[in-house]
Design an enzyme around this catalytic site. Structure first.
Site, PDB file in Angstrom:
ATOM      1  N   VAL A 103       4.026  -0.663   4.073  1.00  0.00           N
ATOM      2  CA  VAL A 103       2.694  -1.033   4.551  1.00  0.00           C
ATOM      3  C   VAL A 103       2.064  -1.932   3.500  1.00  0.00           C
ATOM      4  O   VAL A 103       2.031  -1.583   2.317  1.00  0.00           O
ATOM      5  CB  VAL A 103       1.804   0.209   4.781  1.00  0.00           C
ATOM      6  CG1 VAL A 103       0.440  -0.202   5.328  1.00  0.00           C
ATOM      7  CG2 VAL A 103       2.471   1.184   5.723  1.00  0.00           C
ATOM      8  N   LYS A 162       2.113  -3.163   8.859  1.00  0.00           N
ATOM      9  CA  LYS A 162       3.299  -2.294   8.786  1.00  0.00           C
ATOM     10  C   LYS A 162       4.507  -3.149   9.066  1.00  0.00           C
ATOM     11  O   LYS A 162       4.590  -3.784  10.115  1.00  0.00           O
ATOM     12  CB  LYS A 162       3.197  -1.249   9.883  1.00  0.00           C
ATOM     13  CG  LYS A 162       3.012   0.122   9.380  1.00  0.00           C
ATOM     14  CD  LYS A 162       3.020   1.093  10.509  1.00  0.00           C
ATOM     15  CE  LYS A 162       3.292   2.451   9.948  1.00  0.00           C
ATOM     16  NZ  LYS A 162       3.166   3.492  10.929  1.00  0.00           N
ATOM     17  N   GLY A 196       7.243   3.667   3.957  1.00  0.00           N
ATOM     18  CA  GLY A 196       7.546   4.724   4.915  1.00  0.00           C
ATOM     19  C   GLY A 196       9.033   4.824   5.106  1.00  0.00           C
ATOM     20  O   GLY A 196       9.798   4.184   4.388  1.00  0.00           O
ATOM     21  N   PHE A 233      10.958   3.740   7.549  1.00  0.00           N
ATOM     22  CA  PHE A 233      11.693   2.522   7.895  1.00  0.00           C
ATOM     23  C   PHE A 233      10.919   1.257   7.590  1.00  0.00           C
ATOM     24  O   PHE A 233      11.175   0.209   8.153  1.00  0.00           O
ATOM     25  CB  PHE A 233      12.151   2.542   9.347  1.00  0.00           C
ATOM     26  CG  PHE A 233      11.096   2.919  10.330  1.00  0.00           C
ATOM     27  CD1 PHE A 233      10.018   2.094  10.572  1.00  0.00           C
ATOM     28  CD2 PHE A 233      11.198   4.122  11.025  1.00  0.00           C
ATOM     29  CE1 PHE A 233       9.067   2.444  11.490  1.00  0.00           C
ATOM     30  CE2 PHE A 233      10.238   4.477  11.947  1.00  0.00           C
ATOM     31  CZ  PHE A 233       9.172   3.640  12.185  1.00  0.00           C
ATOM     32  N   GLY A 234       9.967   1.328   6.688  1.00  0.00           N
ATOM     33  CA  GLY A 234       9.267   0.087   6.382  1.00  0.00           C
ATOM     34  C   GLY A 234       8.241   0.267   5.304  1.00  0.00           C
ATOM     35  O   GLY A 234       8.163   1.318   4.667  1.00  0.00           O
ATOM     36  N   LEU A 254       0.829  -1.208   0.000  1.00  0.00           N
ATOM     37  CA  LEU A 254       0.000   0.000   0.000  1.00  0.00           C
ATOM     38  C   LEU A 254       0.861   1.255   0.000  1.00  0.00           C
ATOM     39  O   LEU A 254       0.452   2.301  -0.476  1.00  0.00           O
ATOM     40  CB  LEU A 254      -0.897   0.025   1.249  1.00  0.00           C
ATOM     41  CG  LEU A 254      -1.986  -1.034   1.331  1.00  0.00           C
ATOM     42  CD1 LEU A 254      -2.616  -1.044   2.720  1.00  0.00           C
ATOM     43  CD2 LEU A 254      -3.064  -0.762   0.287  1.00  0.00           C
ATOM     44  N   GLY A 255       2.044   1.141   0.566  1.00  0.00           N
ATOM     45  CA  GLY A 255       2.908   2.323   0.593  1.00  0.00           C
ATOM     46  C   GLY A 255       4.209   2.021   1.297  1.00  0.00           C
ATOM     47  O   GLY A 255       4.386   0.953   1.877  1.00  0.00           O
ATOM     48  N   ASP A 266       2.439  14.131  14.727  1.00  0.00           N
ATOM     49  CA  ASP A 266       2.651  13.955  13.285  1.00  0.00           C
ATOM     50  C   ASP A 266       1.315  13.992  12.545  1.00  0.00           C
ATOM     51  O   ASP A 266       1.088  13.200  11.630  1.00  0.00           O
ATOM     52  CB  ASP A 266       3.393  12.625  13.040  1.00  0.00           C
ATOM     53  CG  ASP A 266       4.031  12.580  11.650  1.00  0.00           C
ATOM     54  OD1 ASP A 266       4.056  13.627  10.975  1.00  0.00           O
ATOM     55  OD2 ASP A 266       4.487  11.495  11.249  1.00  0.00           O
TER      56      ASP A 266
HETATM   57  N1  ADE Z   1      -1.434   3.007   5.029  1.00  0.00           N
HETATM   58  C1  ADE Z   1      -0.855   3.058   6.250  1.00  0.00           C
HETATM   59  N2  ADE Z   1      -1.643   2.485   7.155  1.00  0.00           N
HETATM   60  C2  ADE Z   1      -2.745   2.055   6.497  1.00  0.00           C
HETATM   61  C3  ADE Z   1      -3.945   1.432   6.917  1.00  0.00           C
HETATM   62  N3  ADE Z   1      -4.147   1.129   8.189  1.00  0.00           N
HETATM   63  N4  ADE Z   1      -4.893   1.189   5.997  1.00  0.00           N
HETATM   64  C4  ADE Z   1      -4.671   1.532   4.719  1.00  0.00           C
HETATM   65  N5  ADE Z   1      -3.580   2.138   4.272  1.00  0.00           N
HETATM   66  C5  ADE Z   1      -2.616   2.398   5.153  1.00  0.00           C
END
Ligand code: ADE
Length: 594
Positions: A344, A361, A339, A341-342, A336-337, A453
């Site tokens: 998702v 995460k 960050g 240091f990691g 999904l993405g 944040d």
């Molecule tokens: N990106 C970071 N945390 C997420 C989450 N809980 N649900 C969907 N996208 C995310």
């Protein structure tokens, strides 16, 4: 004796059975306006009420007692048919009150008065209706007289069995283990039906790190009571009373110890499951006296139904405990993405024979300094949070790396979503999302958290009108009596979202989160654009110090820009609180959604 006046349940300023502290909190939230009042039910004596009213910045509580003939009166005062008539009278005649009841302190729109801790009158009505149908094949409004009274009695008598504090057939040793499991806390409690000594009930209460057990006697008159304390027809009333008063216990009740198997059934289309089994478990509970708000105005875009279904998945499925998740129960599907240091990932968790959508995460680089401790910080802090506008922490999974398993918000980050949708996103949906972010932040403030944040990238969307705050990696829980957090040195900080005192003095509190909230508003109305584009840290500091602020986005209504500017007041105390911001939206939405 039946009262003959107007039914208090129909009055917006009637809050039901809430304790004195909760009444005071609600009045304080509305700034202790002279003559502001609310009506509540006496928690100990059925049929009696309390009028709580503000005079000279203080709150006074008048007991309204029900007389043998059904009338209501303040001690030594005149009788009235009901509390409504009494209040109307005192609007014009002081007659012993310190001030006139001038302005009602109303319940939030769409909420119902409380019947017991965690149970609203609306919940109770659902349970009554279900039993009316089951027993008499009639709806509740077709039942009268004795039939109705019997029904109310039998439902109230059994209601404790479905509460989050009730543990069926466990002995003292098991109670102690359960109470100890997630740590002691003054006022944490459970009620258990006993397996020994002739059955009956006992209250187990945590105080100063120990569990004390009280026998709940069933007295000759059929009432329940503890030692020399007052008697109650229902366990529900007894528990409500001790939430309100110590009355001989070591401390008041504060939080339930929830049974490990406490779970509601899945509703078959929401209609045929037994609502008595657990009509309340759907609720994410932050306080025993709160009902989640539901928008009382139309919102465009997706319907609210998926949002409700979404909430049920996470509220039905999990207890307050942080799960230790086995890697075998977790399936990761897509990224999904990424960050600092990691990454998702989207995933599915198998839990109790169902697959629950989750976000995971993952720590990818174990060598990033502090990453492990930050992610652990996030896990520990988030486990304590339970609110529908805050992403739920479900559990942790440890393999060669460390994973946080979180509630999934399928539409992802707010900044990216509004960037994709641009002008197609209706303005009233933007406003609703920002309102919900303020509601979530107000909850964090109540829990003594500073987020540190808050930004549109850390607001996640379940639907176009349902938002949740996420990313607690930088958050801090303040200790008792502390109202800010101070760091020794600056770190890798999101400076564009930070208030001057964070940057200059390393000082963070809920009002510095309010500053960040203003920047989040700006990003939302600017379709996910970056703030202070092209400017560097030092330039931004000088820009702010010279009194300049981000410009009004094209799509942003004047009133909301004014709010943003207030969030960016140089002095923290000049910024609104999150509670004020929530109230602002309520008025704003009411006026712009006739
Ligand atoms: N990106 C970071 N945390 C997420 C989450 N809980 N649900 C969907 N996208 C995310």
């Amino acid at each position: 004796m039946q009262q003959s006046g107007k039914n208090p349940a129909n009055l917006q300023y009637y809050h039901g059975r809430i304790p004195r502290e909760e009444a005071e909190r609600r009045l304080r939230n509305k700034n202790l306006v002279e003559g502001m009042y609310l009506l509540r039910a006496n928690m100990t004596v059925n049929g009696n009420y309390v009028l709580s009213i503000v005079h000279s910045g203080r709150i006074h509580h008048y007991s309204l007692e029900c007389q043998a003939n059904g009338s209501i009166m303040i001690q030594d005062g005149r009788p009235f048919p009901g509390p409504y008539e009494l209040i109307e009278h005192h609007k014009h005649a002081l007659d012993g009150l310190l001030t006139h009841p001038r302005e009602p302190c109303n319940r939030d729109p769409g909420t119902s008065p409380m019947a017991w801790p965690y149970v609203t009158m609306r919940d109770f009505e659902v349970a009554l209706n279900y039993e009316a149908n089951r027993t008499y094949r009639k709806s509740l409004d077709k039942l009268w007289g004795k039939q109705r009274d019997d029904l109310v009695y039998s439902v109230s008598k059994k209601l404790h069995e479905h509460q989050r504090w009730f543990h069926k057939n466990i002995d003292r040793e098991e109670a102690e283990l359960r109470m100890k499991k997630n740590g002691h806390k003054n006022g944490k409690f459970l009620v258990r039906s006993k397996t020994h000594n002739g059955g009956g009930f006992a209250l187990s209460l945590s105080c100063s790190g120990h569990t004390k057990h009280y026998r709940i006697d069933e007295r000759e008159d059929g009432n329940y009571g503890i030692e020399e304390g007052p008697g109650f027809s229902f366990l529900m009333d007894l528990i409500g009373h001790y939430f309100n008063r110590m009355d001989g216990l070591l401390c008041k009740l504060t939080v339930p110890c929830v049974p490990p198997d406490f779970r509601a059934p899945s509703y078959n289309n929401g209609t045929s499951a037994n609502p008595l089994y657990n009509p309340y478990a759907q609720r994410s509970v932050s306080s025993p006296w709160d009902e989640p708000e539901s928008p009382d105005f139309p919102v465009q875009g997706q319907s609210n139904l998926p949002a409700e279904d979404h909430q049920k998945i996470y509220d039905f499925g999990f207890t307050e405990n942080l799960l230790r998740i086995s890697r075998n129960d977790l399936e990761l599907t897509e990224e999904l993405g990424k960050g600092y240091f990691g990454s998702v990932m989207r995933g599915r968790l198998s839990f109790n024979n169902s697959l629950i959508p989750v976000a995971v995460k993952t720590l990818i680089q174990n060598d990033v300094p502090n990453s492990q401790s930050e992610i652990m910080n996030e896990a520990i802090l988030m486990a304590r949070l339970k609110h529908k506008n805050v992403i739920r922490m479900i559990g942790i999974c440890r393999t060669d790396t460390f994973m946080l398993v979180l509630e999934l918000a399928p539409l992802g980050q707010l900044n990216k979503y509004v960037r994709r949708r641009q002008q197609r996103m209706p303005q009233q949906n933007l406003v609703e999302i920002l309102r919900q972010v303020a509601v979530g932040m107000a909850y964090l403030g109540q829990q003594n958290f500073v987020h540190r944040d808050l930004a549109a990238r850390n607001v996640l969307l379940v639907t176009e009108t349902f938002a949740k705050i996420s990313d607690f990696g930088m958050s801090k829980a303040l200790g008792i009596g502390e109202n800010y957090y101070k760091t020794e040195r600056a770190g890798k900080w999101p400076l564009k979202w930070y208030a001057p005192e964070c940057i200059w003095y390393f000082k963070f509190d809920t009002k510095s989160d309010v500053w960040s909230y203003g920047v989040t508003m700006w990003e939302t109305f600017e379709n996910g654009d970056k703030p202070y584009k092209g400017m560097r840290g030092q330039e931004i500091l000088e820009f702010i110090d010279a009194g300049h602020r981000l410009k009004q986005p094209n799509r942003c209504p004047e009133k909301l820009y004014e709010l943003m500017l207030r969030c960016w007041s140089h002095e923290a105390e000049d910024r609104p609180s999150f509670q004020e911001i929530v109230r602002f939206y309520k008025d704003y939405q009411r006026n712009s959604n006739p």
